[in-house]
Design a protein around this motif. Structure first.
Motif, PDB file in Angstrom:
ATOM      1  N   ALA A 204       0.833  -1.119   0.151  1.00 58.69           N
ATOM      2  CA  ALA A 204      -0.143  -0.052  -0.134  1.00 58.69           C
ATOM      3  C   ALA A 204       0.880   1.365  -0.069  1.00 58.69           C
ATOM      4  CB  ALA A 204      -0.972  -0.005   1.214  1.00 58.69           C
ATOM      5  N   GLN A 205       1.768   1.115   0.902  1.00 56.26           N
ATOM      6  CA  GLN A 205       2.703   2.621   0.883  1.00 56.26           C
ATOM      7  C   GLN A 205       3.711   2.525  -0.361  1.00 56.26           C
ATOM      8  OE1 GLN A 205       4.749   3.410   4.661  1.00 56.26           O
ATOM      9  NE2 GLN A 205       6.688   3.435   3.767  1.00 56.26           N
ATOM     10  N   ASP A 206       4.214   1.532  -0.888  1.00 56.07           N
ATOM     11  CA  ASP A 206       4.738   1.698  -2.137  1.00 56.07           C
ATOM     12  C   ASP A 206       4.087   1.943  -3.165  1.00 56.07           C
ATOM     13  OD1 ASP A 206       7.569   1.385  -0.909  1.00 56.07           O
ATOM     14  OD2 ASP A 206       7.215  -0.945  -0.857  1.00 56.07           O
ATOM     15  N   LEU A 207       2.929   1.282  -3.381  1.00 55.87           N
ATOM     16  CA  LEU A 207       1.999   1.734  -4.509  1.00 55.87           C
ATOM     17  C   LEU A 207       1.529   3.385  -4.546  1.00 55.87           C
ATOM     18  CD1 LEU A 207       0.046   1.315  -6.902  1.00 55.87           C
ATOM     19  CD2 LEU A 207      -1.581   0.658  -5.141  1.00 55.87           C
ATOM     20  N   GLY A 208       1.294   3.876  -3.269  1.00 56.59           N
ATOM     21  CA  GLY A 208       1.415   5.159  -3.035  1.00 56.59           C
ATOM     22  C   GLY A 208       2.224   5.936  -3.524  1.00 56.59           C
ATOM     23  N   HIS A 209       3.445   5.651  -3.591  1.00 61.75           N
ATOM     24  CA  HIS A 209       4.710   6.449  -4.243  1.00 61.75           C
ATOM     25  C   HIS A 209       4.245   6.781  -5.808  1.00 61.75           C
ATOM     26  CE1 HIS A 209       6.695   6.460  -0.601  1.00 61.75           C
ATOM     27  NE2 HIS A 209       7.202   5.228  -0.459  1.00 61.75           N
ATOM     28  N   ILE A 210       3.879   5.698  -6.535  1.00 62.45           N
ATOM     29  CA  ILE A 210       3.364   5.705  -7.645  1.00 62.45           C
ATOM     30  C   ILE A 210       2.267   6.659  -7.877  1.00 62.45           C
ATOM     31  CG2 ILE A 210       2.485   4.289  -9.676  1.00 62.45           C
ATOM     32  CD1 ILE A 210       3.883   2.021  -9.119  1.00 62.45           C
ATOM     33  N   LEU A 211       1.111   6.522  -7.097  1.00 63.04           N
ATOM     34  CA  LEU A 211       0.176   7.391  -7.326  1.00 63.04           C
ATOM     35  C   LEU A 211       0.563   8.838  -6.928  1.00 63.04           C
ATOM     36  CD1 LEU A 211      -2.383   5.385  -5.178  1.00 63.04           C
ATOM     37  CD2 LEU A 211      -1.885   5.024  -7.645  1.00 63.04           C
TER      38      LEU A 211
END
Length: 305
Positions: A204-211
């Motif tokens: 969730a946190q790492d996908l948040g960086h993409i977002l």
């Protein structure tokens, strides 16, 4: 043992032919292939912070290389070589033998050479590695290319390492101690993935960086998360906490168009690929299960907690 004797004994091994000058001089020399960009990353592992104090020396050596190669893979690049900066509380020859073997085992598996670095004494065991790789100019996959309508995919399984950390001795602990950088898949995704990141601090946190980098949002379909059967037996909160916030997976999370996804499915891959959601124009990260939105709040690994 003097510093240079230690280096000669444990870390000076033959390097591959793509290194012009390796260990033994003030700096290493490498010649970039024509039309390639240099990809560089670094990670530091501190005993008791990034791995349990009980972790074997061989596993520490392997993991210290693997986590860096995972960053290289996340750019779609081919790993080339590493630099090692090692801080030791004291010289333990048995530990150094096992650590260096683990380091070189990982290097050998992924075609990487140790080309230089530094060793010193300090109060805490600390391993810092810089990894170098190559990618065709303009072909690197960054975090900022995701677009609304793209699919979100992950490689392998998520949550295994976090479960292994909490259950020492369980078979899933191997996924914590010996992560597998997805180097081949990363290179395969060039020209297909619109954005990519490796999962080190929790999905969730790492996908948040993409977002954040792409200025988009995402919806995750919880039932599509690739979980080990052991995790599937847990309560909803437990299994999704491991899968979305556990960290240390070192799998790849990437976005790609539906057309590119179909193209990827037609190619041979040694790694399982799971489609877990899609990119939205609406900002933020939402979670859905059985058609119902779930207001979960997941917080990944915090380096300064």
């Amino acid at each position: 043992m003097a510093e240079f004797s230690l280096i000669q004994t444990y870390f000076n091994r033959d390097h591959h032919s793509q290194v012009d000058l390796g260990i033994g001089d003030d700096s290493a020399l490498v010649s970039p292939p024509p039309g390639q960009q240099l990809v560089i990353c670094a990670d530091t592992l501190v005993a008791g912070r990034h791995f349990p104090l009980s972790t074997s020396a061989h596993a520490i050596g392997w993991k210290s290389v693997a986590v860096n190669l995972s960053d290289i893979a996340a750019m779609g690049a081919k790993p080339h070589s590493i630099l090692l900066a090692l801080t030791l509380p004291q010289v333990d020859h048995e530990w150094l033998q096992a650590f260096s073997q683990g380091l070189f085992d990982c290097c050998q598996q992924f075609g990487v050479s140790l080309i230089g670095g530094d060793t010193t004494q300090g109060p805490h065991l600390t391993i810092s590695i810089t990894a170098l790789g190559w990618v065709e100019a303009g072909q690197a996959i960054t975090r900022s290319g995701a677009q609304a309508g793209d699919y979100i995919c992950v490689s392998g399984q998520v949550g295994d390492a976090a479960y292994g950390l909490q259950h020492p001795g369980h078979p899933l602990q191997k996924r914590l101690d010996y992560p597998t950088p997805r180097c081949e898949l990363g290179q395969q995704l060039k020209g297909m993935a619109s954005a990519m990141i490796d999962i080190s601090d929790g999905l969730a946190q790492d996908l948040g960086h993409i977002l954040q980098a792409s200025h988009v949002g995402a919806q995750i379909e919880l039932e599509c998360l690739p979980l080990d059967p052991v995790l599937q037996q847990l309560s909803l909160n437990e299994k999704f906490q491991y899968a979305l916030a556990g960290g240390d997976d070192y799998e790849l999370c990437f976005t790609l168009s539906p057309t590119a996804y179909e193209k990827l499915l037609q190619q041979q891959s040694h790694v399982k690929i799971s489609k877990i959601g899609h990119i939205t124009e609406r900002l933020g990260l939402t979670f859905e299960k059985d058609g119902i939105d779930h207001p979960f709040q997941f917080h990944g690994y915090q380096h300064f907690a």
